[in-house]
Design a protein around this motif. Structure first.
Motif, PDB file in Angstrom:
ATOM      1  N   UNK A  62       0.749  -1.184  -0.102  1.00 39.32           N
ATOM      2  CA  UNK A  62       0.093  -0.018   0.026  1.00 39.32           C
ATOM      3  C   UNK A  62       0.789   1.139   0.032  1.00 39.32           C
ATOM      4  N   UNK A  63       0.462   2.314  -0.407  1.00 46.11           N
ATOM      5  CA  UNK A  63       1.262   3.502  -0.387  1.00 46.11           C
ATOM      6  C   UNK A  63       1.578   3.940   1.141  1.00 46.11           C
ATOM      7  N   UNK A  64       2.424   4.617   1.151  1.00 43.74           N
ATOM      8  CA  UNK A  64       3.190   5.165   2.559  1.00 43.74           C
ATOM      9  C   UNK A  64       3.690   3.940   3.281  1.00 43.74           C
ATOM     10  N   UNK A  65       3.827   2.864   2.668  1.00 43.13           N
ATOM     11  CA  UNK A  65       4.525   1.675   3.507  1.00 43.13           C
ATOM     12  C   UNK A  65       6.053   1.634   2.784  1.00 43.13           C
ATOM     13  N   UNK A  66       6.908   1.727   3.803  1.00 46.25           N
ATOM     14  CA  UNK A  66       8.341   2.158   3.039  1.00 46.25           C
ATOM     15  C   UNK A  66       8.890   0.526   2.779  1.00 46.25           C
ATOM     16  N   UNK A  67       8.805  -0.185   3.539  1.00 50.37           N
ATOM     17  CA  UNK A  67       9.587  -1.703   3.319  1.00 50.37           C
ATOM     18  C   UNK A  67       8.970  -2.621   4.490  1.00 50.37           C
ATOM     19  N   UNK A  68       9.390  -3.749   4.376  1.00 52.21           N
ATOM     20  CA  UNK A  68       9.228  -4.807   5.228  1.00 52.21           C
ATOM     21  C   UNK A  68      10.757  -5.210   5.641  1.00 52.21           C
ATOM     22  N   UNK A  69      10.766  -5.905   7.042  1.00 58.73           N
ATOM     23  CA  UNK A  69      12.126  -6.416   7.535  1.00 58.73           C
ATOM     24  C   UNK A  69      12.530  -7.834   6.438  1.00 58.73           C
ATOM     25  N   UNK A  70      13.622  -8.186   6.556  1.00 54.35           N
ATOM     26  CA  UNK A  70      14.265  -9.065   5.516  1.00 54.35           C
ATOM     27  C   UNK A  70      13.416 -10.412   5.874  1.00 54.35           C
ATOM     28  N   UNK A  71      13.346 -11.004   7.044  1.00 53.02           N
ATOM     29  CA  UNK A  71      12.771 -11.977   7.528  1.00 53.02           C
ATOM     30  C   UNK A  71      11.309 -12.250   7.080  1.00 53.02           C
ATOM     31  N   UNK A  72      10.505 -11.069   7.241  1.00 55.07           N
ATOM     32  CA  UNK A  72       9.233 -11.151   6.624  1.00 55.07           C
ATOM     33  C   UNK A  72       9.098 -11.059   5.144  1.00 55.07           C
TER      34      UNK A  72
END
Length: 84
Positions: A62-72
């Motif tokens: 979705x917009x405004x979500x920068x990133x997820x951590x590498x494990x996720x």
């Protein structure tokens, strides 16, 4: 943090289709993944961008979500790759 590195030549000799998780890659929704494959994950700051012949893939967010951590990210990508 554990850093595991493999010489690129050794991985390329295995004749695998390489995929790199990257913010600028092709959407995961559009992919059919060739097998056998290898998924390359890394931090955003020290990305794995210098792998020749690797296809960049990204998880649509979705917009405004920068990133997820590498494990996720790895868990989501492996789950989706298994399904195709």
């Amino acid at each position: 943090m554990i850093n595991i590195t493999f010489p690129q030549e050794e991985i390329q000799d295995l004749n695998l289709q390489l995929y790199i998780a990257d913010l600028e890659g092709t959407s995961l929704e559009k992919g059919h993944f060739s097998r056998p494959l290898a998924l390359i994950l890394s931090s955003e700051a020290h990305g794995a961008r210098n792998w020749p012949n690797a296809e960049k893939i990204t998880i649509p967010m979705k917009p405004h979500v920068e990133s997820l951590n590498v494990a996720t990210s790895g868990a989501i990508l492996l789950y989706e790759m298994r399904a195709t």
